[in-house]
Design a protein around this motif. Structure first.
Motif, PDB file in Angstrom:
ATOM      1  N   THR A 166       0.814  -1.220   0.000  1.00  0.00           N
ATOM      2  CA  THR A 166       0.000   0.000   0.000  1.00  0.00           C
ATOM      3  C   THR A 166       0.847   1.271   0.000  1.00  0.00           C
ATOM      4  N   THR A 178      -0.333   3.784  -2.647  1.00  0.00           N
ATOM      5  CA  THR A 178      -1.606   4.402  -2.287  1.00  0.00           C
ATOM      6  C   THR A 178      -1.425   5.455  -1.197  1.00  0.00           C
ATOM      7  N   LYS A 229      -4.106  -3.132  -6.287  1.00  0.00           N
ATOM      8  CA  LYS A 229      -4.965  -2.446  -7.250  1.00  0.00           C
ATOM      9  C   LYS A 229      -6.294  -2.039  -6.611  1.00  0.00           C
ATOM     10  N   GLU A 230      -6.949  -2.985  -5.882  1.00  0.00           N
ATOM     11  CA  GLU A 230      -8.255  -2.692  -5.324  1.00  0.00           C
ATOM     12  C   GLU A 230      -8.165  -1.594  -4.279  1.00  0.00           C
ATOM     13  N   VAL A 231      -7.141  -1.644  -3.446  1.00  0.00           N
ATOM     14  CA  VAL A 231      -6.976  -0.624  -2.409  1.00  0.00           C
ATOM     15  C   VAL A 231      -6.762   0.746  -3.040  1.00  0.00           C
ATOM     16  N   LEU A 247      -7.772   1.828  -6.005  1.00  0.00           N
ATOM     17  CA  LEU A 247      -9.012   2.338  -6.589  1.00  0.00           C
ATOM     18  C   LEU A 247      -9.985   2.831  -5.523  1.00  0.00           C
ATOM     19  N   GLU A 248     -10.087   2.068  -4.421  1.00  0.00           N
ATOM     20  CA  GLU A 248     -11.045   2.432  -3.379  1.00  0.00           C
ATOM     21  C   GLU A 248     -10.639   3.717  -2.673  1.00  0.00           C
ATOM     22  N   SER A 305     -10.925   6.840  -4.993  1.00  0.00           N
ATOM     23  CA  SER A 305     -12.312   7.200  -5.301  1.00  0.00           C
ATOM     24  C   SER A 305     -13.010   7.847  -4.117  1.00  0.00           C
ATOM     25  N   PHE A 334      -4.367  -1.864 -16.617  1.00  0.00           N
ATOM     26  CA  PHE A 334      -4.983  -1.350 -15.387  1.00  0.00           C
ATOM     27  C   PHE A 334      -4.671   0.128 -15.195  1.00  0.00           C
TER      28      PHE A 334
END
Length: 827
Positions: free
Chosen positions: A255, A258, A286-288, A290-291, A294, A317
């Motif tokens: 992370t 991010t 990737k999911e972290v 994007l979340e 957003s 991606f």
């Protein structure tokens, strides 16, 4: 030595043919003039600079219009074809009108335009509409020039986008940015490439911004500055030092990227975030990413720059990620590295050469990334400009030349000159058709439309006769003076009259555009005359001619050069003539043939074989060669090339030539710095109606008179000088008109201000005394009679009446009507 010779011959195709075993001459018809433009049907490669000359290696200095740090979409709004009104749908209404061929609702039938068969040229737009082209050829040439400039600008922008730091990082558009460095699993070599690329971005692009910051994505986030720092020399140098002090092996979590992005978003000064990543750390979070992005409160564009990412899934991606954040995507990958040796200037003290070993990287777009939008937009605009240029060039090719039309040619010109190709004209003949006067571009031509007569003196004024019996008007002379002369510039007309002119910026702009088209065409001819065989021999205008070549001992050092130029002369000009002969002269005159010979491939091959065996010796018997050429009754012209004084006295040669038939002798001074020899060649051409040509491979001597310059080039340069002088004079008149107009406006404004001030002062300084407020309002009660009645007035003869009784044709006098009634005196 053989390889050097082959390399030399491969450069000049004429020389390769001249020294081959089988010499060939193209005896086909003469093609279009070399001054003609490139055909519109020719398809050019993107790397081929046909329209504009662009160097292979672009310079380090970029034009201001090219190096704007903005997206290509915004850049094209300022510099694209639509802004310059160069799109095809904008060009066509400016050069013609639409051909109507539609269904008429009123008539209930198809209606088409009919303007005479073949009267206009047709051009079809992309939507299928056809236009009739009705503009002049000069306007089409102006459009061609503007399109060439636009294409050059687009190519320079493409070079700028795909070189230096823009190649690896793209264009930084915002004024305050934060770059997030996402580095993981990099080798030392790749880590240095990464830092080198970012350092170049800092020096070339970030240095032009207002604020910046750097954040290293790791378990313990490293920030160059807590907030965006102002850009200065010190902050940039400190940032570069901070960059090179980074630890390659710093721990990185899933992370880290991010968290670094969220830290950048928390800065309120940020306008954009640039994620500079190699892609490895993104795969596991990737999911972290994007979340968190957003749901972040601060919404600014997040741009992604992929460096050396070899995973197509990761690239896909990242491309989808920037679409959700409103950013842009850029990808670059290093393909290979090579060692290159670069030579530096030698040391002036030790005279030793300095050779540096540099490591150069070569990269490109990785698989799946695709070409970025900035490059695609500019390339599409350039292709559209090239298509429009092809259309305009096709129109130029098919457009009739207004100067060659029968109505535009001077009727005094010979018919042979009117129908001759321009590449076989002398400059004097060429200027009679394409010069400024023939195009109506003289200074008086443009002033005639904006000039008016200055009237000052005695004029005849017609009056009505006193009696009805007289039919003729009564003429009386009156002295008048022009009232507004000082408001317009004064110009002395070519016949001596004094006129006034009013030159507006629009008049000057229109004249400048037309004159520059004519001057560019003249400059093209000057450049053309300095190429090939015309650089030495000039233009061969006649069809049956002799070429006399000096082969005295002084010509020995230049004989090989003259032979080569003679071969080029055969290939370029002699093969299009009817008859020719070659004569050499030293102590004696020797001719290739005893008379003029028809031009054919066999005769040219024979002449070239004869020229190859020439040698230099002896003196300069010029008159013998001239006499040999003039003895042929078919001779139309003589071209004499020499480098020195003749054996005979120059005046006697000119006198002997005058006694012969009148044949123009065109003289060519070759590497001659002898004043008397040059003067003889100049006088000989003047006396016979020929042209003087000067050639010196060592440059023009400083002490050479201006009259000895090549006549063809001299006339063209004088025409260009006259054109630029006319432009300067018209610009001076425009400035004078603008100055006088400004003076009129300022005087009028000053006068109006003074008038307003006088009116205001006049009201404040009224001659009437101020009224008493008591007198403004009269009470309702009748006025009291005066204490002492006024004495009676003496009466006149007749009945006496009040003053108000006499005002039958006007309003009553207020003061009298309000006065008390007077008693009637006794009789």
């Amino acid at each position: 030595m053989t390889s050097v010779a082959n390399r030399f011959l491969s450069v000049d195709p004429h020389m390769k043919n001249a020294f081959s075993s089988t010499v060939k001459f193209d005896m086909g018809p003469a093609g279009p003039s070399p001054l003609a433009r490139v055909p519109a049907s020719r398809k050019t490669d993107i790397n081929e600079a046909v329209e504009v000359a662009i160097r292979a290696n672009p310079p380090r200095e970029w034009e201001l219009d090219v190096r704007a740090l903005t997206s290509s979409r915004k850049w094209l709004q300022n510099y694209g074809l639509k802004k310059g009104r160069l799109q095809l749908n904008q060009i066509l209404p400016a050069i013609g009108f639409k051909l109507s061929d539609e269904f008429d609702e009123t008539l209930k039938k198809p209606v088409s335009s009919r303007y005479g068969g073949g009267l206009f040229r047709h051009l079809m737009r992309a939507d299928g509409k056809t236009f009739n082209v009705s503009c002049s050829k000069d306007k089409l040439i102006q459009l061609e020039k503007r399109l060439l400039q636009a294409i050059y600008l687009f190519r320079r922008r493409l070079e700028w986008l795909t070189t230096e730091s823009r190649r690896t990082f793209g264009v930084v558009e915002e004024r305050a940015v934060t770059v997030v460095l996402d580095i993981r699993n990099m080798s030392p070599q790749q880590f240095d490439q990464y830092r080198t690329a970012l350092e170049r971005v800092l020096r070339e692009q970030v240095s032009q911004l207002a604020k910046f910051n750097l954040i290293r994505a790791s378990e313990d986030i490293q920030l160059y500055s807590p907030d965006c720092a102002p850009v200065s020399h010190d902050t940039l140098e400190n940032a570069i030092q901070w960059l090179w002090n980074l630890d390659r092996l710093a721990p990185v979590s899933n992370t880290s990227a991010t968290e670094a992005i969220l830290a950048a978003l928390s800065d309120q000064h940020n306008e954009a975030v640039y994620l500079f990543t190699e892609g490895t750390s993104i795969d596991s979070g990737k999911e972290v990413l994007l979340e968190k992005v957003s749901t972040a409160k601060t919404k600014v564009p997040i741009n992604v720059v992929s460096f050396n990412c070899d995973s197509s899934n990761t690239i896909k991606f990242l491309k989808d990620f920037v679409k959700t954040t409103g950013g842009k995507f850029h990808a670059y990958a290093v393909v290979m590295e090579l060692d290159a040796y670069e030579a530096q200037p030698a040391d002036g003290v030790t005279s030793k050469a300095n050779i540096l070993l540099r490591r150069k990287t070569f990269g490109g777009i990785p698989a799946g990334a695709g070409v970025r939008e900035d490059v695609v937009l500019v390339f599409e605009e350039m292709e559209q400009a090239r298509n429009n240029l092809a259309q305009v060039r096709m129109l130029i090719e098919n457009a009739p030349d207004p100067n060659r039309a029968s109505k535009g040619i001077d009727p005094d010109l010979p018919q042979a000159v009117c129908g001759r190709d321009e590449q076989y004209m002398s400059s004097r003949e060429w200027l009679d058709i394409y010069g400024l006067n023939s195009r109506k571009l003289g200074l008086y031509d443009v002033l005639s439309g904006v000039a008016f007569k200055h009237q000052d003196g005695v004029v005849d004024v017609m009056h009505r006769p006193a009696t009805d019996t007289q039919t003729d008007a009564v003429v009386q002379q009156k002295l008048i003076n022009a009232r507004y002369c000082e408001q317009f510039p004064v110009v002395r007309w070519k016949d001596g009259r004094v006129v006034h002119v009013q030159v507006t910026p629009e008049v000057h702009r229109s004249y400048e555009e037309r004159v520059m088209v004519a001057l560019n065409k003249i400059q093209q001819r000057v450049d053309w005359l300095n190429q090939g065989s015309r650089a030495l021999f000039g233009t061969l205008c006649e069809d049956q001619l002799y070429v006399l070549v000096d082969t005295s001992a002084s010509m020995q050092p230049s004989l090989g050069f003259v032979k080569q130029k003679l071969f080029v002369l055969m290939q370029e000009q002699l093969r299009h003539k009817k008859k020719f002969n070659i004569v050499t002269f030293n102590s004696k005159a020797a001719a290739w043939k005893d008379r003029l010979v028809d031009v054919s491939e066999r005769s040219l091959q024979s002449a070239w074989s004869w020229v190859q065996n020439l040698s230099c010796w002896g003196s300069t018997n010029t008159y013998a060669a001239i006499q040999l050429a003039m003895s042929d009754p078919q001779t139309q012209a003589i071209y004499l090339l020499s480098d020195g004084r003749p054996d005979q006295p120059p005046k006697s040669i000119i006198a002997q030539v005058h006694m012969k038939q009148h044949i123009p002798i065109h003289t060519i001074s070759f590497n001659c710095e002898d004043r008397e020899a040059n003067q003889f060649l100049f006088d000989l051409s003047e006396a016979t109606g020929g042209r003087y040509h000067y050639f010196n491979d060592r440059g023009k001597p400083v002490d050479q008179p201006e009259s000895w310059e090549s006549v063809d080039i001299k006339l063209l340069k004088e025409e260009m000088r006259r054109g630029f002088e006319n432009l300067d004079k018209l610009a001076d008149l425009r400035d004078e008109c603008t100055s006088l107009a400004w003076k009129r406006e300022t005087d009028s404004l000053r006068q109006s201000i003074e008038t307003a001030r006088e009116v205001k002062e006049g009201l404040s300084r009224s001659a009437m005394p101020p009224l008493d407020p008591k007198d403004l309002y009269r009470p309702n009660t009748p006025p009291h009679p005066p204490a002492t009645p006024p004495p009676p007035r003496p009466s006149s003869a007749g009945p006496s009446v009040s003053r108000t009784s006499h005002r039958s044709d006007g309003p009553p006098d207020v003061s009298d009507s309000l006065a008390p009634a007077r008693p009637t005196p006794p009789p």
